[in-house]
Design a protein around this motif. Structure first.
Motif, PDB file in Angstrom:
ATOM      1  N   ASN A   2       0.821  -1.198   0.000  1.00 29.66           N
ATOM      2  CA  ASN A   2       0.000   0.000   0.000  1.00 29.66           C
ATOM      3  C   ASN A   2       0.867   1.265   0.000  1.00 29.66           C
ATOM      4  O   ASN A   2       2.096   1.202   0.041  1.00 29.66           O
ATOM      5  CB  ASN A   2      -0.949   0.005   1.208  1.00 29.66           C
ATOM      6  N   ALA A   3       0.196   2.406  -0.013  1.00 29.90           N
ATOM      7  CA  ALA A   3       0.902   3.685  -0.117  1.00 29.90           C
ATOM      8  C   ALA A   3       1.784   3.959   1.102  1.00 29.90           C
ATOM      9  O   ALA A   3       2.881   4.521   0.984  1.00 29.90           O
ATOM     10  CB  ALA A   3      -0.113   4.817  -0.299  1.00 29.90           C
ATOM     11  N   ALA A  10      10.525   4.741   0.783  1.00 33.18           N
ATOM     12  CA  ALA A  10      11.130   5.940   0.212  1.00 33.18           C
ATOM     13  C   ALA A  10      11.843   6.764   1.275  1.00 33.18           C
ATOM     14  O   ALA A  10      12.941   7.295   1.049  1.00 33.18           O
ATOM     15  CB  ALA A  10      10.059   6.786  -0.483  1.00 33.18           C
ATOM     16  N   THR A  11      11.242   6.839   2.466  1.00 41.47           N
ATOM     17  CA  THR A  11      11.864   7.596   3.563  1.00 41.47           C
ATOM     18  C   THR A  11      13.186   6.963   3.975  1.00 41.47           C
ATOM     19  O   THR A  11      14.197   7.660   4.182  1.00 41.47           O
ATOM     20  CB  THR A  11      10.914   7.652   4.768  1.00 41.47           C
ATOM     21  N   TYR A  15      16.935   8.609   3.704  1.00 40.11           N
ATOM     22  CA  TYR A  15      17.816   8.694   4.871  1.00 40.11           C
ATOM     23  C   TYR A  15      19.172   8.052   4.572  1.00 40.11           C
ATOM     24  O   TYR A  15      20.227   8.587   4.953  1.00 40.11           O
ATOM     25  CB  TYR A  15      17.170   8.012   6.083  1.00 40.11           C
ATOM     26  N   ILE A  16      19.155   6.927   3.876  1.00 40.86           N
ATOM     27  CA  ILE A  16      20.409   6.244   3.539  1.00 40.86           C
ATOM     28  C   ILE A  16      21.251   7.119   2.613  1.00 40.86           C
ATOM     29  O   ILE A  16      22.473   7.250   2.797  1.00 40.86           O
ATOM     30  CB  ILE A  16      20.112   4.877   2.878  1.00 40.86           C
ATOM     31  N   ILE A  17      20.610   7.732   1.612  1.00 40.17           N
ATOM     32  CA  ILE A  17      21.337   8.607   0.696  1.00 40.17           C
ATOM     33  C   ILE A  17      21.928   9.801   1.442  1.00 40.17           C
ATOM     34  O   ILE A  17      23.085  10.178   1.223  1.00 40.17           O
ATOM     35  CB  ILE A  17      20.393   9.091  -0.428  1.00 40.17           C
TER      36      ILE A  17
END
Length: 294
Positions: A2-3, A10-11, A15-17
């Motif tokens: 789900n969304a 995505a969060t 954060y990793i990037i």
């Protein structure tokens, strides 16, 4: 999925990037400072490198870098902020303004080596100044003006959208509104542009090779003159900056401990850029709070 699940993924990825960028920056800075740690002392920062002796320092090059920073900002900041004011407040939307923005974008994309060759032709040869601090400062100004103008324009546009109509409605003139209301509100963002401009002075080598030269004459620090070539404050003397000095040491190695001086110079250069960034941020926040009444 789900969304909400996609949002969490995505969060985490973002954060990793972000952490990867921080780790790379800390690792890069730490590596440079660690390799140059033995040279971080007062003798290294104030003495000169001698061709036939080891144990020299970067005193003249450090002074040249700060002095050229000062001269170039005197040229860049007023013109850049003035251009930003015109583009955001006075220029009428149309072909002329679009052409000006196209010219600014084109200047911003020029390689620094091309600007250096332009400076060699105009500021060195045509003026007959030869290699001088003034020629180097003008070349750096050509590099920094596009970014300074765009940063100022964006900052002033963002600030004016909140307060301009209210100020004009209270009876202020347009210039009073810009001077007393908009510019103070835009000052933190404008200082960011000044930081970027200052960083180019410290880190630029290609343009300065052709304009300010790769040598520094023997200076008399008791001589305070803007024209005498023996004066450290002269605008018409050659000046080897710290970035040019690092390039020269790594390419020519004219001193016995060239590698050690180069790594120490790199560490000092990184530390100076960091200190200037933190100081500018601190001053910018203080100015913003003072003008906004917070």
């Amino acid at each position: 999925m789900n969304a909400k699940t996609w949002d969490k993924i995505a969060t985490v990825v973002l954060y990793i990037i972000s952490m990867l960028i921080v780790v790379l920056l800390v690792g890069f800075i730490g590596y440079i400072i660690y390799n140059g740690r033995d040279s971080l002392n007062l003798h290294f920062l104030t003495s000169d490198s001698l061709v036939d002796q080891a144990g020299g320092g970067i005193g003249p090059q450090l002074f040249n870098s700060f002095y050229m920073l000062f001269i170039s900002l005197i040229i860049t900041v007023p013109i850049g902020i003035g251009a930003g004011i015109y583009l955001s407040q006075y220029g009428k939307q149309g072909k002329i303004l679009d052409f000006i923005r196209l010219c600014i974008e084109t200047m911003a994309s020029l390689p620094s080596i091309v600007v250096g060759l332009f400076g060699l032709l105009v500021f060195v040869n045509m003026t007959h100044w030869q290699y001088t601090i003034l020629a180097g400062s003008l070349a750096i100004a050509v590099i920094n003006l596009p970014s300074m103008a765009r940063v100022s324009e964006n900052a002033i546009t963002a600030a004016s959208s909140k307060v301009k109509e209210a100020s004009l409605g209270l009876g202020s003139t347009e210039w009073q509104t810009i001077k007393k209301v908009i510019l103070p509100s835009a000052m933190p963002q404008i200082l960011t542009g000044i930081i970027l401009a200052a960083g180019r002075v410290f880190g630029e080598a290609a343009a300065l090779l052709y304009t300010s030269g790769m040598s520094t004459p023997a200076l008399n620090y008791n001589n305070i003159s803007l024209t005498n070539k023996m004066s450290p404050f002269s605008l018409f003397r050659p000046a080897e900056t710290l970035a040019v000095h690092i390039w020269k040491l790594n390419s020519e190695g004219m001193v016995p401990d060239a590698s050690k001086i180069a790594t120490g110079s790199s560490a000092v250069l990184v530390i100076m850029v960091l200190l200037f960034n933190f100081l500018a941020r601190f001053i910018g926040n203080k100015l913003y709070k003072a003008y906004s009444g917070k």
